[in-house]
Design a protein around this motif. Structure first.
Motif, mmCIF file in Angstrom:
data_model
loop_
_atom_site.group_PDB
_atom_site.id
_atom_site.type_symbol
_atom_site.label_atom_id
_atom_site.label_comp_id
_atom_site.label_asym_id
_atom_site.label_seq_id
_atom_site.Cartn_x
_atom_site.Cartn_y
_atom_site.Cartn_z
ATOM 1 N N UNK A 153 0.843 -1.187 0.000
ATOM 2 C CA UNK A 153 0.000 0.000 0.000
ATOM 3 C C UNK A 153 0.876 1.233 0.000
ATOM 4 N N UNK A 154 0.601 2.202 -0.861
ATOM 5 C CA UNK A 154 1.571 3.224 -1.225
ATOM 6 C C UNK A 154 2.092 4.020 -0.036
ATOM 7 N N UNK A 155 1.224 4.600 0.756
ATOM 8 C CA UNK A 155 1.647 5.488 1.848
ATOM 9 C C UNK A 155 1.684 4.814 3.206
ATOM 10 N N UNK A 156 1.557 3.490 3.243
ATOM 11 C CA UNK A 156 1.560 2.751 4.506
ATOM 12 C C UNK A 156 0.417 3.214 5.422
ATOM 13 N N UNK A 201 -2.114 2.659 -6.373
ATOM 14 C CA UNK A 201 -0.812 3.336 -6.437
ATOM 15 C C UNK A 201 0.316 2.363 -6.126
ATOM 16 N N UNK A 202 0.106 1.519 -5.104
ATOM 17 C CA UNK A 202 1.142 0.545 -4.773
ATOM 18 C C UNK A 202 1.419 -0.408 -5.921
ATOM 19 N N UNK A 203 0.359 -0.852 -6.596
ATOM 20 C CA UNK A 203 0.531 -1.783 -7.719
ATOM 21 C C UNK A 203 1.170 -1.101 -8.924
ATOM 22 N N UNK A 204 0.771 0.137 -9.190
ATOM 23 C CA UNK A 204 1.358 0.862 -10.327
ATOM 24 C C UNK A 204 2.831 1.160 -10.082
ATOM 25 N N UNK A 205 3.174 1.515 -8.849
ATOM 26 C CA UNK A 205 4.574 1.775 -8.515
ATOM 27 C C UNK A 205 5.399 0.498 -8.691
ATOM 28 N N UNK A 206 4.843 -0.622 -8.244
ATOM 29 C CA UNK A 206 5.516 -1.915 -8.388
ATOM 30 C C UNK A 206 5.755 -2.226 -9.869
ATOM 31 N N UNK A 207 4.731 -1.998 -10.676
ATOM 32 C CA UNK A 207 4.819 -2.300 -12.101
ATOM 33 C C UNK A 207 5.925 -1.477 -12.767
ATOM 34 N N UNK A 208 6.019 -0.212 -12.396
ATOM 35 C CA UNK A 208 7.040 0.650 -12.997
ATOM 36 C C UNK A 208 8.438 0.167 -12.652
ATOM 37 N N UNK A 209 8.624 -0.267 -11.425
ATOM 38 C CA UNK A 209 9.978 -0.624 -10.981
ATOM 39 C C UNK A 209 10.395 -2.025 -11.442
ATOM 40 N N UNK A 210 9.507 -2.996 -11.223
ATOM 41 C CA UNK A 210 9.895 -4.395 -11.422
ATOM 42 C C UNK A 210 9.532 -4.925 -12.809
#
Length: 819
Positions: free
Chosen positions: A114-117, A134-143
């Motif tokens: 979860x993005x902001x904890x 947001x957490x999933x989109x951030x993960x997708x961008x990085x990994x």
């Protein structure tokens, strides 16, 4: 049947950046490091990326990436910081996920978060959905792949939260055994309660969505006894002991032993915890009959055969791994905080949450109405706004507006839309769980939460949305601190926001004053605190002891594109006397006339007249050194104090040289010099040692002079301040190792070996790990190392096995799941 072992590390730090500058400011409690992120990076995040496995003599045989064996998640805001400031560690984290995916049937070790904890069960449904997306989109961008799971902050969970994960297509989730309520076998109607953490943690379970669709998610409950041993009972003192505890949990027909703890246990909470987990996962687990894997690979072989219902917690609010009272730790004075001083309470939690809720709920309809005039679906746009937050986000704005704009938008309308979305970003960040977790409303984590609230208030004001400041402060005043002088949450809010808030005017003054600061002949980098800037007209000149600068400065807020333009005059009168006057720029002609009148007075006018003209032509706003942002303050401080220290050291060195013969002669026959003379000698010897090491790094001479200084210091019993010398020594060793690899000539190797001998002579407790890593990596890649270079590597602490040629590995093609 071999039992699977999955150890999960939850790596997280709360966002520490000033909400106005996006910079982490100095945190004295983290000393000697700049801030807690830096300290924990040095103690945990980097050591786990480069952990050591040593032989029986303590020499390093292997350097391993623990993230390639651990199941892990990193908080997105922490990854933002690592990506920016420690890219080497950041790359190792990403590499570990890809490596594990290649060896685990396409299932990487990394898990989203979860993005902001925020505590997701306490979020309203809209915020919960955005935090997950947001957490999933951030993960997708990085990994570069889809996540299979999302770590729930504090494992905080209720049925609605698990259903939200199912709706986003996630495959599994990790929970505490105390969060299970009842289980039943597939096809059975009989539910069996599993109170007080008694659920069988050696098998996965299925939680089914209540909408009747049959959609579900797998649930892994970690082993509470082993996790408690890791986190609180010293189980990381021995890798054999850790794996033995896991093996005991695997007795019988256990399919999996699952362990989950804070990742910071492995090095920050427990020194050498990273090495314990490295031995455990690389060597010891297999010896004790356990197969290291991750949850995704395990599920390929073992789908859940039982269903689970959740423990609903106190009043049905949900549960978490760090609160025995449901979710009380984030809502009320539940009693969770064993570290609080006697007599303290956490009754401040309830009014803090009420005040934050008030601000969020006031913003929501105003956002919806205002953004609805600009964006087709304001809440969907918010869900996808995370695309603009990472590196290169500005380049993705055009595509973002193409998808979300209700119609073609003017530049000003785009700025307004982005400012509205920034208000929502701050409104979600103020729910970071750490704001409620600790002892007092005056703690640094809660102050950070209040600063984000201040950012919401300011952004609403900018947008003309009339923030409910009076009601917010009145509610917040009910959050009373346990510290007498800290007063209430409202008092703390006003102080914290007043100290942290940075206006465009201050940023402009900061840039202007930075232009006047010179150190070692170069102006500092003028960090722009969330702005990009351009000098449209610039002139700087020194006359006597006054340096005058005039500039027309264009600022643009990086997040929103909002533009500001200022006309400035700044002066430096020597030492720490700086002055800046500025006003909004009214155009090039007015600026030219004002600068012309000011420059006319530089040579002829007195200082008071010059100041009056500057204030008249460029005021009314005035700034001094207080305008400098942290990076400017640091540069000025290093320059001013550096010059003072240099002058002091020059005097000490002169005193030492003038009296050296007498002092040394008296010492040789048994006299003890006074403390003042010994101090002068020790400071001078330390300075000369540091100077010699720096000179050698620059390629000047050898280490013979440094060795002579070391022998003299030992002969006369001088104690060299090892802090600075050790730092320079470590840097020199790293550079020597690099040279041995890229220019492996006999001179470089000889010099490197002499450096190690010098370190031994000085008795330095230096960290040689960077040098080890350079040589280990070269050997692993098959780079030829001469006998002398190998001896240098051995002197650095590498074992012969670490320098053996690599063995080719055969592997077939592997496809990443959900790629």
């Amino acid at each position: 049947m071999t039992t699977a072992l999955v150890i999960h590390g939850h790596f997280y730090q709360p966002p520490r950046e000033n909400p106005w500058t996006e910079l982490v400011e100095r945190e004295p409690g983290a000393s000697p490091f700049h801030d807690w992120n830096e300290r924990i990076h040095a103690e945990c995040y980097r050591p786990n990326a480069f952990s050591r496995i040593s032989d029986s003599s303590g020499r390093v045989e292997r350097i391993v990436n623990n993230y390639a064996r651990l199941s892990f998640n990193f908080g997105p805001t922490l990854l933002n910081w690592l990506e920016r400031l420690h890219p080497e560690t950041y790359r190792r984290i990403l590499d570990a996920d890809r490596e594990s995916a290649l060896s685990r049937g396409g299932h990487g070790n990394a898990v989203a978060q979860g993005y902001d904890h925020s505590i997701l069960p306490l979020c309203d449904p809209r915020d919960r959905r955005t935090q997950i997306r947001w957490g999933l989109a951030d993960f997708r961008r990085r990994y570069r792949r889809e996540a299979e799971s999302l770590w729930l902050p504090e494992t905080a969970c209720d049925e609605a939260t698990l259903e939200a994960l199912i709706e986003e297509g996630l495959r599994y989730v990790i929970l505490s055994p105390f969060q299970a309520g009842a289980v039943r076998a597939a096809g059975s109607d009989e539910w069996v309660t599993v109170p007080d953490g008694s659920v069988d943690t050696t098998v996965p379970y299925k939680f089914t969505h209540r909408d009747g669709s049959g959609r579900s998610i797998a649930v892994f409950f970690y082993d509470g006894r082993v996790a408690r041993g890791v986190a609180f009972e010293g189980l990381l003192a021995s890798s054999q002991g850790l794996v033995a505890a896991c093996a005991r949990a695997a007795r019988g027909d256990a399919r999996i032993v699952s362990v989950a703890t804070d990742g910071e246990s492995y090095g920050h909470h427990f020194r050498w915890g990273d090495r314990c987990i490295a031995y455990a996962l690389e060597l010891e687990a297999e010896r004790q009959g356990l197969r290291v894997t991750n949850y995704g690979e395990f599920l390929d072989a073992y789908e859940p055969e039982q269903e689970v219902r959740l423990n609903s917690g106190a009043g049905g609010e949900g549960t978490a791994w760090s609160c025995t009272h449901g979710l009380g730790r984030w809502t009320r004075d539940c009693g969770c905080n064993a570290s609080a001083p006697v007599g303290w309470n956490q009754r401040w939690r309830a009014p803090l949450r009420a005040a934050i809720d008030l601000l969020r709920d006031d913003l929501a309809p105003k956002f919806e109405e205002a953004a609805g005039r600009l964006l087709g679906d304001p809440w969907l746009a918010r869900d996808e706004y995370v695309e603009l937050l990472g590196p290169g986000g500005g380049a993705r704005r055009e595509e973002f507006f193409r998808r979300h704009a209700a119609r073609p938008l003017s530049d000003d309308e785009r700025v307004r839309a982005l400012t509205l979305l920034e208000a929502q970003r701050a409104a979600m960040t103020m729910y970071t769980s750490c704001g409620w977790f600790f002892n007092d409303v005056s703690g640094i984590e809660t102050v950070q939460t209040l600063c984000y609230a201040g950012r919401v208030v300011e952004t609403m004001e900018t947008l003309g949305l009339a923030p409910p400041l009076d009601a917010f402060l009145e509610t917040l005043s009910g959050a009373r601190s346990n510290l007498r002088d800290a007063q209430t949450g409202a008092d703390i809010y006003l102080r914290a926001v007043g100290r942290s808030r940075v206006t465009p005017q201050r940023v402009a003054a900061h840039v202007a004053i930075c232009n006047l600061i010179e150190r070692e002949g170069q102006p500092p980098e003028c960090g722009s605190a969330g702005y990009v800037y351009r000098k449209l007209d610039f002139r700087k000149q020194r006359h006597g002891r006054v340096t005058l600068e005039t500039v027309r400065l264009a600022l643009e807020e990086e997040a929103t594109g909002r533009r500001h333009e200022f006309a400035l005059a700044a002066m430096h009168f020597g030492e720490v006397d700086y002055y800046c006057a500025l006003r909004p720029s009214e155009g090039g002609r007015e600026f030219e006339e004002a600068t012309s009148r000011l420059w006319e007075h530089l040579r002829a006018a007195s200082l008071p007249v010059l100041l009056r003209v500057a204030q008249s032509e460029f005021g009314p706003e005035e700034f001094g050194l207080e305008a400098l942002l942290p990076q400017g303050q640091g540069h000025l401080s290093r320059g001013v104090f550096g010059r003072l220290v240099a002058r002091f050291m020059e005097q000490y060195e002169q005193l030492y040289e003038e009296n050296r013969r007498v002092i040394e002669r008296l010492q040789e026959i048994g006299f003890h010099p006074p403390r003042e003379l010994r101090l002068a000698a020790e400071l001078t010897v330390g300075l000369r040692m540091e100077r010699e090491l720096r000179g050698r790094r620059a390629g000047e001479g050898d280490f013979s002079a440094a060795a002579e200084i070391a022998r003299d210091a030992a002969r006369f019993g001088y104690r060299i301040d090892r802090t600075s010398v050790t730092r320079v020594f470590e840097e020199t060793v790293t550079e020597a190792a690099r040279l041995v690899v890229v220019q492996p000539n006999a001179e470089n190797v000889r010099s490197a070996r002499a450096l190690i001998a010098l370190g031994r002579e000085l008795g330095l407790e230096a960290n040689l790990e960077r040098g080890q890593e350079i040589l280990y990596k070269a050997a692993a890649k098959g780079a030829p190392l001469s006998d002398e270079a190998r001896e240098f590597a051995l002197a650095l602490g590498l074992a012969p096995a670490a320098l053996a040629p690599p063995v080719p590995e055969e592997s077939g093609p592997t496809v990443l799941v959900n790629s």
